[in-house]
Scaffold this motif. Structure first.
Motif, short mmCIF file in Angstrom:
data_model
loop_
_atom_site.label_atom_id
_atom_site.label_comp_id
_atom_site.label_asym_id
_atom_site.label_seq_id
_atom_site.Cartn_x
_atom_site.Cartn_y
_atom_site.Cartn_z
N ASP A 55 3.80 18.58 6.11
CA ASP A 55 2.92 19.63 4.71
C ASP A 55 3.63 20.26 3.92
N THR A 56 3.39 20.41 2.87
CA THR A 56 4.32 21.34 2.20
C THR A 56 4.24 23.28 2.77
N GLU A 93 6.77 17.54 -4.19
CA GLU A 93 5.58 16.26 -3.52
C GLU A 93 5.73 15.76 -4.01
N LYS A 124 2.47 17.06 0.17
CA LYS A 124 2.86 17.09 1.58
C LYS A 124 4.62 16.63 0.44
N THR A 125 5.85 16.68 1.23
CA THR A 125 7.00 16.93 0.91
C THR A 125 7.34 15.68 2.30
N ALA A 167 12.54 18.98 3.86
CA ALA A 167 11.80 18.68 2.54
C ALA A 167 12.69 18.33 1.39
#
Length: 220
Positions: free
Chosen positions: A22-23, A38, A43-44, A69
């Motif tokens: 989750d970013t 993303e 989402k990343t 990330a």
């Protein structure tokens, strides 16, 4: 200087998980100068990398890297490493002073029965445990992965070049609530790969942004 100069060549074996993250969970861990990339809305992508570096390496040590990330600075893309642990003090010093990575000391235990297993602890605290077993044949594969970091006021980018026999594995990753990276919710890997006959070259970093800080006492 107790550690070798860059580049470092590291040889051994590793296991790598991949996760959608989750970013919102990682924004506070990533410098504001970096955009989070993303892979689909909200989402990343990140993961956990555990390695054992042996004969032929610049330094012999174990390593746990948490990539939280995929990030971008202008048109340059790379990984953001939010947590990293090793069991060699020279690796801690070199990681911090050459690459600006937040390396900490930890203890690693590798086991093998019907499955491979690695456990990483700091004293009595378990950071994570990962067990895995081969699911497919391994294939030789080169892979390049740049990473960002910060050193002092500068934003850095450094290359990583990996060659290995890579195979898809079944895995189980356990990250207890007391682990410093439990907030990333990484317990269910999307994919997991084993890397045998690994050769990783961590190159010298370059400055991609010099942050200018102004003294409050400087004349206007």
């Amino acid at each position: 200087m107790p550690y070798p100069c860059a580049p470092w060549t590291l040889k051994g074996r590793a296991v790598q998980t991949l996760h959608p993250i989750d970013t919102r969970r990682v924004r506070s861990l990533v410098p504001a100068d970096l955009a989070i990339v993303e892979i689909f809305p909200g989402k990343t992508v990140g993961g956990v990398y555990c390695a054992k570096y042996g004969a032929g390496s610049t330094l012999l040590y174990n390593e746990l890297i948490v990539v939280s990330a995929l990030v971008r600075y202008r048109m340059q893309f790379g990984a953001w490493i939010s947590h990293i642990y090793v069991d060699h003090p020279d690796s801690v010093a070199g990681g911090r002073e050459i690459w600006g990575l937040p390396k900490e000391l930890a203890q690693f235990t590798w086991e093998k029965d019907d499955r491979d297993r690695v456990m990483v602890r700091q004293g009595d605290r378990l950071l994570c445990s990962l067990d895995f077993s081969l699911k497919t044949f391994r294939f030789p594969m080169p892979f390049a992965f740049p990473s960002f970091s910060t050193l002092g006021s500068n934003l850095l980018l450094f290359p990583g070049e990996l060659t290995s026999h890579i195979g898809l594995v079944e895995s189980r990753l356990v990250i207890p609530p007391e682990s410093p990276f439990s907030m990333l919710n990484l317990s269910n890997p999307w994919l997991t790969f084993s890397c045998e006959d690994l050769r990783l070259v961590a190159g010298a970093p370059k400055v991609v942004q010099e942050r200018v800080t102004t003294s409050p006492y400087a004349p206007a």
